[in-house]
Design a protein around this motif. Structure first.
Motif, mmCIF file in Angstrom:
data_model
loop_
_atom_site.group_PDB
_atom_site.id
_atom_site.type_symbol
_atom_site.label_atom_id
_atom_site.label_comp_id
_atom_site.label_asym_id
_atom_site.label_seq_id
_atom_site.Cartn_x
_atom_site.Cartn_y
_atom_site.Cartn_z
ATOM 1 N N GLY A 27 0.808 -1.207 0.000
ATOM 2 C CA GLY A 27 0.000 0.000 0.000
ATOM 3 C C GLY A 27 0.844 1.262 0.000
ATOM 4 O O GLY A 27 0.567 2.217 -0.746
ATOM 5 N N VAL A 28 1.902 1.284 0.821
ATOM 6 C CA VAL A 28 2.778 2.454 0.881
ATOM 7 C C VAL A 28 3.449 2.689 -0.474
ATOM 8 O O VAL A 28 3.514 3.827 -0.969
ATOM 9 C CB VAL A 28 3.843 2.275 1.979
ATOM 10 N N ALA A 29 3.948 1.616 -1.089
ATOM 11 C CA ALA A 29 4.649 1.754 -2.369
ATOM 12 C C ALA A 29 3.706 2.208 -3.479
ATOM 13 O O ALA A 29 4.066 3.042 -4.315
ATOM 14 C CB ALA A 29 5.319 0.427 -2.739
ATOM 15 N N VAL A 30 2.491 1.654 -3.512
ATOM 16 C CA VAL A 30 1.515 2.067 -4.529
ATOM 17 C C VAL A 30 1.151 3.535 -4.339
ATOM 18 O O VAL A 30 1.087 4.313 -5.308
ATOM 19 C CB VAL A 30 0.258 1.175 -4.464
ATOM 20 N N ALA A 31 0.904 3.930 -3.097
ATOM 21 C CA ALA A 31 0.568 5.334 -2.832
ATOM 22 C C ALA A 31 1.703 6.260 -3.267
ATOM 23 O O ALA A 31 1.463 7.316 -3.872
ATOM 24 C CB ALA A 31 0.268 5.522 -1.344
ATOM 25 N N ALA A 32 2.936 5.869 -2.984
ATOM 26 C CA ALA A 32 4.091 6.688 -3.362
ATOM 27 C C ALA A 32 4.212 6.800 -4.877
ATOM 28 O O ALA A 32 4.566 7.857 -5.408
ATOM 29 C CB ALA A 32 5.368 6.101 -2.765
ATOM 30 N N SER A 33 3.894 5.715 -5.591
ATOM 31 C CA SER A 33 3.955 5.780 -7.065
ATOM 32 C C SER A 33 2.931 6.762 -7.603
ATOM 33 O O SER A 33 3.184 7.475 -8.577
ATOM 34 C CB SER A 33 3.732 4.390 -7.671
ATOM 35 N N GLY A 34 1.763 6.829 -6.975
ATOM 36 C CA GLY A 34 0.743 7.761 -7.426
ATOM 37 C C GLY A 34 1.103 9.212 -7.163
ATOM 38 O O GLY A 34 0.685 10.103 -7.898
ATOM 39 N N LEU A 35 1.906 9.446 -6.125
ATOM 40 C CA LEU A 35 2.299 10.815 -5.791
ATOM 41 C C LEU A 35 3.451 11.324 -6.654
ATOM 42 O O LEU A 35 3.745 12.519 -6.647
ATOM 43 C CB LEU A 35 2.706 10.894 -4.309
ATOM 44 N N SER A 36 4.104 10.415 -7.389
ATOM 45 C CA SER A 36 5.287 10.803 -8.153
ATOM 46 C C SER A 36 4.921 11.331 -9.538
ATOM 47 O O SER A 36 4.148 10.711 -10.275
ATOM 48 C CB SER A 36 6.233 9.603 -8.301
ATOM 49 N N ALA A 37 5.516 12.464 -9.896
ATOM 50 C CA ALA A 37 5.322 13.034 -11.233
ATOM 51 C C ALA A 37 6.404 12.586 -12.208
ATOM 52 O O ALA A 37 6.340 12.901 -13.397
ATOM 53 C CB ALA A 37 5.306 14.563 -11.156
ATOM 54 N N ASN A 38 7.393 11.845 -11.706
ATOM 55 C CA ASN A 38 8.490 11.341 -12.535
ATOM 56 C C ASN A 38 8.235 9.879 -12.864
ATOM 57 O O ASN A 38 8.014 9.052 -11.967
ATOM 58 C CB ASN A 38 9.811 11.507 -11.788
ATOM 59 N N LEU A 39 8.257 9.532 -14.150
ATOM 60 C CA LEU A 39 7.941 8.168 -14.578
ATOM 61 C C LEU A 39 8.856 7.140 -13.933
ATOM 62 O O LEU A 39 8.393 6.094 -13.457
ATOM 63 C CB LEU A 39 8.029 8.075 -16.102
ATOM 64 N N TRP A 40 10.154 7.407 -13.902
ATOM 65 C CA TRP A 40 11.098 6.401 -13.422
ATOM 66 C C TRP A 40 11.014 6.237 -11.905
ATOM 67 O O TRP A 40 11.201 5.131 -11.391
ATOM 68 C CB TRP A 40 12.515 6.765 -13.858
ATOM 69 N N VAL A 41 10.704 7.316 -11.209
ATOM 70 C CA VAL A 41 10.479 7.196 -9.765
ATOM 71 C C VAL A 41 9.203 6.384 -9.508
ATOM 72 O O VAL A 41 9.166 5.519 -8.627
ATOM 73 C CB VAL A 41 10.376 8.596 -9.114
ATOM 74 N N ALA A 42 8.169 6.651 -10.312
ATOM 75 C CA ALA A 42 6.927 5.888 -10.174
ATOM 76 C C ALA A 42 7.173 4.406 -10.429
ATOM 77 O O ALA A 42 6.662 3.535 -9.708
ATOM 78 C CB ALA A 42 5.874 6.422 -11.138
ATOM 79 N N MET A 43 7.978 4.097 -11.461
ATOM 80 C CA MET A 43 8.281 2.696 -11.740
ATOM 81 C C MET A 43 9.050 2.066 -10.585
ATOM 82 O O MET A 43 8.809 0.907 -10.230
ATOM 83 C CB MET A 43 9.090 2.568 -13.028
ATOM 84 N N ALA A 44 9.981 2.819 -9.991
ATOM 85 C CA ALA A 44 10.749 2.286 -8.867
ATOM 86 C C ALA A 44 9.823 1.915 -7.705
ATOM 87 O O ALA A 44 9.977 0.851 -7.084
ATOM 88 C CB ALA A 44 11.798 3.302 -8.411
ATOM 89 N N PHE A 45 8.846 2.768 -7.431
ATOM 90 C CA PHE A 45 7.906 2.465 -6.352
ATOM 91 C C PHE A 45 7.001 1.280 -6.727
ATOM 92 O O PHE A 45 6.652 0.457 -5.879
ATOM 93 C CB PHE A 45 7.074 3.686 -5.996
ATOM 94 N N LEU A 46 6.609 1.191 -8.000
ATOM 95 C CA LEU A 46 5.818 0.037 -8.437
ATOM 96 C C LEU A 46 6.628 -1.250 -8.316
ATOM 97 O O LEU A 46 6.079 -2.307 -7.967
ATOM 98 C CB LEU A 46 5.351 0.235 -9.879
ATOM 99 N N ALA A 47 7.932 -1.170 -8.596
ATOM 100 C CA ALA A 47 8.789 -2.345 -8.418
ATOM 101 C C ALA A 47 8.859 -2.749 -6.943
ATOM 102 O O ALA A 47 8.821 -3.939 -6.607
ATOM 103 C CB ALA A 47 10.186 -2.066 -8.962
#
Length: 434
Positions: free
Chosen positions: A327-347
């Motif tokens: 849940g924390v990682a998914v939420a963090a991916s949604g807050l990110s405006a940078n694609l690669w940061v979002a992918m890192a959180f999704l990973a």
């Protein structure tokens, strides 16, 4: 309910030969725990999964591609998914009851052979250019019915092949192969279609399934224990399975944990909107591929380094922590405006999902008696397949109302809140260990 001592010594199950395994040193303590591969029967079954994990994804790509080529309509692709979901759910519940009353090896032989024949029929209709969506949907329904019958028996059999203390390692091995197939299969399908054509994807899948049939043929007999064979696999047996879950809180919480994580926190339905609106500056196609790859890539990495967690004994806390981490990682991916940061959180979310899968699977196999394992795995199959589809509806609606990033972040936050509330309210999962 702690049944770890019973599950490692019940008749017909593997003997727990490593109650006190020697500590692994250096890099080996981080690497995947491969102890279950020392067991010949499990090793053959796992090796066959390597082939079919990719092969099944070839068909998973070919069917919607062929339907879209015929109809030029994404709506028909969605209808086909529903045509496969309904029989899968029905036959998974019934198949779980069947798996508790027959020799699971024989059931696996029949169902794997049925899936292979269905793949051959897919190939036949494609190579003859039949062009019938109705035929494709009937074959898809038939394939998913066989899968629903197969999956509970396959998963329930692992506890009879592998010692109780190695169940998390066995689940990590199997899940890693499955997730690798989710990444490699579609990429391979995309590369092969221009070279060999779409019909041959079905044929490759059918040939891969022959490897599985051979591996299952080499398994030992797995007859039901006790008086299970005397029961009938009908509505009453299925109802008994649900009553069994309601009486054992740790099993109920393991199912609820997956429902919470997937229904509230699986954001895949929003990936196209995110790619088109939030990350369009990176290229919509690239962004879409990166977003879809994030979770399975993380799950594969989690499996490769599963030695870090697969020997943990407090399985309940591992599930709670993994779902909250998801849940924390998914939420963090949604807050990110940078694609690669979002992918890192999704990973990172994928790693957490791998941990959750490993220990939820271990709890289902160790906390349930053998005569109930098939039905527990049938419900597990329905939950795993149905949760993300419900999430698609929920997140798609939320994305239209609140925007995609807010929907992703809000869903992840809800996962954390609900999971921690369940853990606080019901102590059974917190206390469970093996």
């Amino acid at each position: 309910m702690d049944t770890s001592e019973r599950s490692s010594t019940e008749p017909g199950s593997a003997t727990d030969q490593e109650a006190t395994p020697p500590p692994r040193r250096g890099w080996r303590r981080w690497a995947m725990d491969t102890r279950p591969l020392r067991i010949p029967a499990y090793r053959r079954l796992w090796t066959s999964t390597i082939v079919t994990a990719v092969g099944s994804q070839l068909t998973a790509v070919a069917v919607p591609k062929q339907i879209y080529d015929i109809t030029h309509s994404s709506a028909w692709v969605g209808y086909a998914s529903l045509a496969g979901l309904v029989p899968m759910v029905a036959f998974a519940l019934w198949g779980g009851a069947v798996a508790d009353t027959v020799d699971r090896r024989k059931l696996l032989l029949v169902t794997n052979s049925g899936i292979a024949v269905t793949s051959l029929l897919f190939w036949a209709q494609a190579v003859t250019d039949l062009g019938s969506v109705a035929v494709l949907m009937v074959l898809l329904a038939l394939q998913q019915a066989f899968f629903g019958l197969n999956s509970p028996a396959r998963n329930a059999s692992i506890a009879r092949l592998v010692p109780a203390g190695e169940l998390p390692a066995a689940n990590a091995l199997g899940s890693t192969v499955t997730q690798t197939g989710l990444v490699a299969g579609p990429l391979l399908a995309g590369a092969l279609i221009p070279v060999i054509g779409l019909p041959e994807l079905y044929l490759i899948d059918a040939l891969a399934l022959c490897v599985t049939v051979w591996a299952v043929h080499r398994l030992p007999a797995l007859p039901p224990l006790g008086d299970s064979a005397a029961r009938r696999a009908g509505i009453r047996a299925i109802a008994e399975g649900f009553r069994y879950i309601s009486r054992h809180q740790v099993l109920l919480l393991s199912f609820l944990a997956d429902i919470v994580a997937m229904v509230l926190g699986m954001p895949r339905a929003l990936f196209p909107q995110l790619a088109a609106q939030t990350y369009h500056s990176y290229g919509e196609g690239l962004a879409l591929g990166v977003l879809f790859a994030g979770i399975p890539v993380g799950a594969v990495l989690g499996g490769l380094f599963s030695g870090v967690f697969s020997r943990a004994r407090r399985h309940g806390w591992m599930v709670i922590g993994a779902v909250a981490g998801w849940g924390v990682a998914v939420a963090a991916s949604g807050l990110s405006a940078n694609l690669w940061v979002a992918m890192a959180f999704l990973a990172l979310a994928g790693v957490a999902d791998m941990v959750s899968m490993v220990f939820r699977g271990a709890i289902l196999l160790s906390a349930a008696t053998d005569e109930m394992r098939g039905r527990m795995q049938g419900v597990f199959t329905v939950v795993v397949a149905g949760g993300p589809r419900l999430a698609d509806v929920l997140h798609g609606t939320a994305g239209s109302v609140f925007g995609p990033r807010a929907a992703v972040a809000g869903g992840g936050a809800l996962v954390v809140v609900v999971m921690l509330a369940l853990a606080a309210a019901v102590p059974a999962l917190r206390r469970y260990r093996i």
